[in-house]
Design a protein around this motif. Sequence first.
Motif, PDB file in Angstrom:
ATOM      1  N   UNK A  79       0.815  -1.216   0.000  1.00  0.00           N
ATOM      2  CA  UNK A  79       0.000   0.000   0.000  1.00  0.00           C
ATOM      3  C   UNK A  79       0.848   1.265   0.000  1.00  0.00           C
ATOM      4  N   UNK A  80       2.087   1.180   0.464  1.00  0.00           N
ATOM      5  CA  UNK A  80       2.951   2.360   0.430  1.00  0.00           C
ATOM      6  C   UNK A  80       3.164   2.844  -1.001  1.00  0.00           C
ATOM      7  N   UNK A  81       3.110   1.929  -1.941  1.00  0.00           N
ATOM      8  CA  UNK A  81       3.323   2.289  -3.349  1.00  0.00           C
ATOM      9  C   UNK A  81       2.198   3.142  -3.909  1.00  0.00           C
ATOM     10  N   UNK A  82       1.089   3.263  -3.170  1.00  0.00           N
ATOM     11  CA  UNK A  82      -0.036   4.096  -3.621  1.00  0.00           C
ATOM     12  C   UNK A  82       0.294   5.580  -3.585  1.00  0.00           C
ATOM     13  N   UNK A  83       1.333   5.948  -2.833  1.00  0.00           N
ATOM     14  CA  UNK A  83       1.739   7.353  -2.655  1.00  0.00           C
ATOM     15  C   UNK A  83       0.704   8.155  -1.863  1.00  0.00           C
ATOM     16  N   UNK A  84      -0.191   7.494  -1.159  1.00  0.00           N
ATOM     17  CA  UNK A  84      -1.218   8.177  -0.380  1.00  0.00           C
ATOM     18  C   UNK A  84      -0.832   8.248   1.089  1.00  0.00           C
ATOM     19  N   UNK A 121      -3.847  -5.094  -3.064  1.00  0.00           N
ATOM     20  CA  UNK A 121      -3.704  -4.792  -4.489  1.00  0.00           C
ATOM     21  C   UNK A 121      -4.987  -4.215  -5.067  1.00  0.00           C
ATOM     22  N   UNK A 122      -6.132  -4.617  -4.519  1.00  0.00           N
ATOM     23  CA  UNK A 122      -7.413  -4.122  -5.023  1.00  0.00           C
ATOM     24  C   UNK A 122      -7.605  -2.641  -4.723  1.00  0.00           C
ATOM     25  N   UNK A 123      -6.898  -2.128  -3.722  1.00  0.00           N
ATOM     26  CA  UNK A 123      -7.027  -0.716  -3.358  1.00  0.00           C
ATOM     27  C   UNK A 123      -6.470   0.219  -4.428  1.00  0.00           C
ATOM     28  N   UNK A 124      -5.746  -0.318  -5.408  1.00  0.00           N
ATOM     29  CA  UNK A 124      -5.167   0.500  -6.473  1.00  0.00           C
ATOM     30  C   UNK A 124      -6.128   0.715  -7.641  1.00  0.00           C
ATOM     31  N   UNK A 125      -7.243   0.023  -7.645  1.00  0.00           N
ATOM     32  CA  UNK A 125      -8.159   0.091  -8.776  1.00  0.00           C
ATOM     33  C   UNK A 125      -9.019   1.353  -8.737  1.00  0.00           C
ATOM     34  N   UNK A 126      -9.143   2.011  -9.887  1.00  0.00           N
ATOM     35  CA  UNK A 126      -9.909   3.256  -9.993  1.00  0.00           C
ATOM     36  C   UNK A 126     -11.385   2.963 -10.216  1.00  0.00           C
ATOM     37  N   UNK A 127     -11.971   2.247  -9.266  1.00  0.00           N
ATOM     38  CA  UNK A 127     -13.364   1.807  -9.394  1.00  0.00           C
ATOM     39  C   UNK A 127     -14.048   1.874  -8.036  1.00  0.00           C
ATOM     40  N   UNK A 132       1.297   0.401 -16.168  1.00  0.00           N
ATOM     41  CA  UNK A 132       1.675   1.758 -15.848  1.00  0.00           C
ATOM     42  C   UNK A 132       1.902   1.978 -14.357  1.00  0.00           C
ATOM     43  N   UNK A 133       3.019   2.631 -14.030  1.00  0.00           N
ATOM     44  CA  UNK A 133       3.268   3.195 -12.721  1.00  0.00           C
ATOM     45  C   UNK A 133       2.997   2.308 -11.526  1.00  0.00           C
ATOM     46  N   UNK A 134       2.372   2.894 -10.489  1.00  0.00           N
ATOM     47  CA  UNK A 134       2.147   2.174  -9.236  1.00  0.00           C
ATOM     48  C   UNK A 134       1.353   0.883  -9.404  1.00  0.00           C
ATOM     49  N   UNK A 135       0.471   0.822 -10.411  1.00  0.00           N
ATOM     50  CA  UNK A 135      -0.295  -0.398 -10.642  1.00  0.00           C
ATOM     51  C   UNK A 135       0.636  -1.580 -10.916  1.00  0.00           C
ATOM     52  N   UNK A 136       1.575  -1.374 -11.824  1.00  0.00           N
ATOM     53  CA  UNK A 136       2.503  -2.441 -12.186  1.00  0.00           C
ATOM     54  C   UNK A 136       3.445  -2.762 -11.030  1.00  0.00           C
TER      55      UNK A 136
END
Length: 330
Positions: free
Chosen positions: A210-215, A248-254, A300-304
């Motif tokens: 989750x740190x990779x989310x940059x949030x 990993x699901x927390x990265x989805x834009x949905x 792309x980016x944090x997703x990958x």
Amino acid sequence: MAFRDQHAEPGPAADPFARFQALFAALEDLGGNGDSLRLVAINLLGVPGEPDAIAEQVRECDRQLAQRFGWWSTTPGDTRRVLASQLVKTGDQADAFLAEVDRVAALFRDVGVRRGGVYETLAALVLRRALGGAPATRAHVERFAAIYAEMKRYHWWLTGPEDFPACAMMVGCEGTPAAIGAGIEAIYRALHERAGLWQGNALQTAANILYLSRLDAPEIAERFALVVQQFRAAGAKIGQQEYDDLAILCFLALPVERIVANVLAIRDRLTASRWWSRRGDLGLAANLAFVHLVGENGALGPLADAKLLLDIQALVAARQATVVAIAASG
């Protein structure tokens, strides 16, 4: 972070379950346990081409890796095959990767990093991805060592060589090692306090991803807590082994409701088809749903970054479970 914009939804990929089944069938003669072979198939979902042709590429890459990672190696066959699938996925070459593994190992020794066996090899792979294929330098490895020291400072009893891949991924993140360590710790604590999750290795792994989310910690912990809440409301059992899969699901834009519905639909198909995994149907379903919902944006980016770290951590977890099982049977 993508999920701030609920209107920027990625286009879904083709049915991941059918593609997964076709790839798994083509790979069955590769050998190894079912969990690692499932991870190999998942790694290859986005690779274009016919399953049989892709499987042959993996076999050839595995044969080349086996010349270095034989039965005597600290990198066992199951791990080697997952490495082969990662190299095929990114169009990398076995000889170039092996040369980098040797270089990184020498740099680790130079800067005083403890020997990590297979986890060094996995860290070399992650570094290669995080640096865009560029060779790791001494400065990169010194940064790696400093990040590991910060993680160890907060959780000396949890942090070990199995965290090498996560530290390797953090090398490409902005901020000082101290700031990275503090950021991961803030997420760890927020997940425990906001979502009521058990403290331990599983929670540290989720915090690393989750740190990779940059949030900020409160925002990403709130997102994670909502995902957990929605799954539990739908009757799903969420234990520690699901923490990284849900991260990993927390990265989805949905919207979370759509994410949960997709995962549970795939889980039901897995259950109906009698698929079994040591990590459970929900973990496999979450991985497949992620690939399905991300579509082309998955490169792309944090997703990958997050997906690669999840795959590596799944491999680490499978290896640890095997070690425990062998010890228990002795």
